[in-house]
Motif scaffolding. Structure first.
Motif, PDB file in Angstrom:
ATOM      1  N   LEU A 137      51.383 -48.088  43.768  1.00 34.97           N
ATOM      2  CA  LEU A 137      49.964 -48.065  43.462  1.00 34.97           C
ATOM      3  C   LEU A 137      49.284 -49.399  44.215  1.00 34.97           C
ATOM      4  CD1 LEU A 137      47.448 -46.953  41.988  1.00 34.97           C
ATOM      5  CD2 LEU A 137      48.157 -48.306  40.086  1.00 34.97           C
ATOM      6  N   GLU A 138      49.972 -50.453  44.161  1.00 36.00           N
ATOM      7  CA  GLU A 138      49.423 -51.686  44.845  1.00 36.00           C
ATOM      8  C   GLU A 138      49.402 -51.538  46.210  1.00 36.00           C
ATOM      9  OE1 GLU A 138      50.286 -56.396  45.005  1.00 36.00           O
ATOM     10  OE2 GLU A 138      51.716 -54.883  43.882  1.00 36.00           O
ATOM     11  N   LYS A 139      50.477 -50.976  47.028  1.00 34.49           N
ATOM     12  CA  LYS A 139      50.314 -50.672  48.318  1.00 34.49           C
ATOM     13  C   LYS A 139      49.209 -49.814  48.862  1.00 34.49           C
ATOM     14  CE  LYS A 139      55.164 -51.645  49.196  1.00 34.49           C
ATOM     15  NZ  LYS A 139      56.618 -51.203  49.741  1.00 34.49           N
ATOM     16  N   LEU A 140      48.926 -48.709  47.868  1.00 33.78           N
ATOM     17  CA  LEU A 140      47.835 -47.766  48.398  1.00 33.78           C
ATOM     18  C   LEU A 140      46.595 -48.413  48.249  1.00 33.78           C
ATOM     19  CD1 LEU A 140      49.182 -44.398  46.449  1.00 33.78           C
ATOM     20  CD2 LEU A 140      48.953 -44.903  48.683  1.00 33.78           C
ATOM     21  N   CYS A 141      46.415 -49.252  47.309  1.00 33.61           N
ATOM     22  CA  CYS A 141      44.988 -50.085  46.846  1.00 33.61           C
ATOM     23  C   CYS A 141      45.018 -51.223  47.849  1.00 33.61           C
ATOM     24  CB  CYS A 141      45.077 -50.629  45.487  1.00 33.61           C
ATOM     25  SG  CYS A 141      45.052 -49.438  44.368  1.00 33.61           S
ATOM     26  N   GLU A 142      45.812 -51.509  49.033  1.00 30.73           N
ATOM     27  CA  GLU A 142      45.684 -52.296  50.086  1.00 30.73           C
ATOM     28  C   GLU A 142      44.865 -51.843  51.191  1.00 30.73           C
ATOM     29  OE1 GLU A 142      49.391 -53.643  51.374  1.00 30.73           O
ATOM     30  OE2 GLU A 142      49.880 -55.059  49.438  1.00 30.73           O
ATOM     31  N   SER A 143      44.427 -50.372  51.140  1.00 26.85           N
ATOM     32  CA  SER A 143      43.758 -49.804  52.017  1.00 26.85           C
ATOM     33  C   SER A 143      42.474 -50.416  51.982  1.00 26.85           C
ATOM     34  CB  SER A 143      44.081 -48.139  51.693  1.00 26.85           C
ATOM     35  OG  SER A 143      42.832 -47.619  52.844  1.00 26.85           O
ATOM     36  N   PRO A 144      41.749 -50.340  53.192  1.00 28.25           N
ATOM     37  CA  PRO A 144      40.111 -50.538  53.242  1.00 28.25           C
ATOM     38  C   PRO A 144      39.535 -49.562  52.485  1.00 28.25           C
ATOM     39  CG  PRO A 144      40.861 -49.955  55.315  1.00 28.25           C
ATOM     40  CD  PRO A 144      42.305 -50.157  54.707  1.00 28.25           C
ATOM     41  N   ARG A 145      39.837 -48.525  52.190  1.00 27.46           N
ATOM     42  CA  ARG A 145      38.955 -47.504  51.514  1.00 27.46           C
ATOM     43  C   ARG A 145      38.925 -47.892  50.136  1.00 27.46           C
ATOM     44  NH1 ARG A 145      41.687 -41.863  53.545  1.00 27.46           N
ATOM     45  NH2 ARG A 145      41.661 -42.324  55.765  1.00 27.46           N
ATOM     46  N   VAL A 146      39.729 -48.656  49.603  1.00 25.95           N
ATOM     47  CA  VAL A 146      39.590 -49.076  48.083  1.00 25.95           C
ATOM     48  C   VAL A 146      38.865 -50.234  47.927  1.00 25.95           C
ATOM     49  CG1 VAL A 146      41.109 -49.483  46.063  1.00 25.95           C
ATOM     50  CG2 VAL A 146      42.003 -48.134  47.864  1.00 25.95           C
ATOM     51  N   ASP A 147      37.970 -50.443  46.704  1.00 20.85           N
ATOM     52  CA  ASP A 147      37.114 -51.550  46.708  1.00 20.85           C
ATOM     53  C   ASP A 147      38.101 -52.720  46.143  1.00 20.85           C
ATOM     54  OD1 ASP A 147      37.834 -50.981  44.120  1.00 20.85           O
ATOM     55  OD2 ASP A 147      35.812 -50.424  43.347  1.00 20.85           O
ATOM     56  N   ALA A 148      37.510 -53.949  46.111  1.00 20.62           N
ATOM     57  CA  ALA A 148      38.023 -55.174  45.886  1.00 20.62           C
ATOM     58  C   ALA A 148      38.636 -55.324  44.180  1.00 20.62           C
ATOM     59  CB  ALA A 148      37.189 -56.585  45.993  1.00 20.62           C
TER      60      ALA A 148
END
Length: 598
Positions: A137-148
């Protein structure tokens, strides 16, 4: 469970059928989602199995909605969420639910591992899998599509799961680093939002803090135990995950310290402590009493008393089982040592049992006295809501009954029969509590206007109080923890005067207007026709018209005649009226024999 299945799609903060995207990118309220799900599906009561079932059902719904199926009914084909799929936040939710399902299963196994130690290996396996899903989940959230914000929450969630794995493996330093990272992220998030949104983050920080303190204690920080006790006190001694976690951590800490404890001093005698559970309880007894003394309110104090009593009962049960074991050894001749060693071992168990029973009974006395003080304060307050039932003197009578029963059991404890000082102290305390019990019995009679009974009971209270004052001169130390009887005497004297005034006013009939007069006796209508009284019972189902059955009335009896003049009446002679027979002589005698004269 059926109700959960019907409502679980309605009460969650985010629906699986809707996207949650913002201008800054895809967003997911990770902490809000898991907290709401946990509270609504079992974790409020510690039911991890129910929560795991909910996670499985939600995962199935998400895969069906997204078309993200892993094979068919005959064969499983593993699929992973990739960065390219992140067009919808439900893909992130899918990974989050997988992590929650594994975590809840591990917590369920942790509860079962108390009785089945082999399940601990399965527990660690599922916890590692939860941490692995958290890393995905953390790696997926590193995408620029996910907010801060979602990125920070994913990092905190992953750190928490990683810290839980290290905590179970007793790798204290790594666990402490992971928990501190999680705590720092949540504190930063709390400072960046309004107070309403920051409450959830602060709660999470409070949940993590006990684990950090425990890790610090195991690393070598001796002040961490005191901090754990303060956190337990601030938690109020109530239930819930936070309190259970604190109790478990404190128990583990005491178990390590108990190895150095071998005996305790009690009333001038030394009591050996050979049972581990008794050592742990006695080691934490002082901390529990200090927490009760520092309690902020009466409700918190009552919860802490209940916790202490529950621990004491469990410890007494463990000592009883040990005593039964020793008795079995003696009866079945399985004990290979000397008779002296066996008798000594049984004496140690009996002495420890008496000491623990003393602690339990005295704790019951202090708990009920604390509850009595709280009820007395409420009893003096004016009642604002008439429909709400307030405290009554009968409630206090019950509390003092329990106190007197506990003191009676204290006086019969094995090993204290010859302790005359202890027996005198217990007898004095019983007199004090008898006085208070008698006082509230009198108060209950006052409420029903039984003035004579209440006055007699008030006199009995004064008798008990004066007896306490006369006996307390030689036992001054015994009255430190007891209520002041002088205050009771002052209050009883005031109540006596009030009672006498109320009794006089109740017996006098004050003049009232004819329209407001009411019947105060049971005189029937036929006997008060000349006086008007407003009697609503006359138009009811049982009007008091005449007295039935009527009273008996005296009536004259039928006279009895006695003939008293008969003895004084002189009757006339009747000789001339009586026929006299002639004399026949011998001739008449012979005729009579042969029948000639007949």
């Amino acid at each position: 469970m059926a109700l959960d299945k019907q409502n679980e799609g309605k009460i969650l903060p985010m629906d699986e059928n809707k996207e949650n995207t913002t201008e800054d990118g895809i967003g997911l309220e990770i902490l809000q989602i898991i907290k709401d799900s946990q509270q609504q599906h079992g974790l409020r009561h510690g039911d991890y199995q129910r929560y795991r079932g909910y996670c499985s059902r939600r995962l199935r719904r998400l895969r069906k909605t997204l078309g993200f199926k892993c094979g068919n009914r005959h064969k499983f084909t593993g699929k992973k969420v990739t960065v390219e799929m992140l067009s919808d936040n439900r893909y992130l939710l899918l990974v989050l639910m997988e992590a929650e399902r594994a975590w809840s299963y591990s917590m369920q196994l942790k509860q079962e591992a108390n009785t089945e130690p082999r399940k601990r290996f399965h527990l660690l396996s599922r916890l590692r899998k939860a941490a692995k899903h958290g890393e995905r989940l953390e790696k997926l959230c590193e995408s620029p599509r996910v907010d801060a914000k979602t990125k920070l929450e994913a990092q905190a969630y992953t750190s928490y799961l990683s810290g839980m794995v290290r905590f179970e493996l007793q790798e204290w330093k790594d666990a402490m680093e992971a928990f501190n990272k999680c705590k720092t992220i949540y504190e930063k998030l709390a400072s960046a939002f309004t107070e309403e949104l920051a409450v959830l983050y602060h709660q999470r920080v409070e949940e993590i803090s006990p684990n950090i303190r425990y890790c610090a204690y195991n690393i070598g920080d001796q002040n961490a135990m005191n901090e754990l006790m303060q956190m337990r006190l601030s938690a109020g001694g109530g239930g819930g995950m936070m309190a259970e976690k604190l109790e478990a951590l404190i128990t583990q800490t005491r178990a390590k310290q108990a190895a150095t404890m071998s005996e305790v001093e009690w009333r001038g005698r030394t009591v050996p402590v050979k049972i581990d559970k008794a050592r742990i309880f006695l080691l934490g007894l002082g901390d529990n009493e200090a927490a009760i003394a520092q309690a902020a309110n009466e409700e918190t104090k009552e919860r802490l008393y209940e916790t202490l009593l529950a621990e004491c009962r469990d410890t007494i049960q463990a000592v009883r089982e040990e005593l039964k074991t020793e008795s079995y050894r003696h009866d079945s001749y399985l004990y290979m040592g000397s008779v002296f060693d066996l008798c000594l071992c049984m004496y140690v168990c009996v002495s420890l049992h008496s000491y623990l029973t003393y602690i339990k009974l005295w704790t019951v006395v202090k708990r009920n006295e604390s509850m009595a003080h709280m009820l007395q304060a409420k009893l003096k307050e004016p009642q604002t809501d008439e429909n709400k039932r307030g405290p009554r003197p009968q409630d206090l009578i019950r509390l003092y009954d329990i106190i007197l029963q506990s003191l009676a059991e204290l006086s019969t404890l094995q090993g204290l029969e010859e302790d005359h000082t202890f027996q005198k102290e217990v007898a004095l305390k019983m007199l004090v509590y008898k006085a208070y019990r008698c006082f509230f019995i009198a108060q209950s009679y006052v409420l029903v206007k039984k003035w004579s009974e209440a006055l007699v009971l008030y006199e009995r209270v004064l008798k008990y109080a004066k007896e306490v004052q006369s006996k307390a001169k030689s036992l001054n130390n015994s009255l430190k923890d007891l209520p002041d009887v002088q205050e009771l005497i002052t209050e009883v004297n005031a109540e006596k005067y009030s009672l006498q005034a109320a009794a006089i006013l109740d017996t006098e009939d004050a003049p009232e207007a004819p329209s407001q007069q009411k019947v105060k006796d049971n005189t029937p209508l036929c006997e008060r026709l000349e006086t008007f009284h407003l009697d609503p019972t006359l138009v009811g189902k049982q009007p008091n018209l005449v007295q039935f059955p009527p009273d008996f009335q005296p009536i004259p009896c039928k006279p009895l005649f006695f003939d008293l003049a008969l003895n004084h009446v002189a009757f006339p002679p009747l000789d001339d009226k009586v026929e006299q027979k002639g004399k026949g002589g011998l001739t008449g005698y012979i005729k009579g024999i042969f029948g000639f004269g007949s």
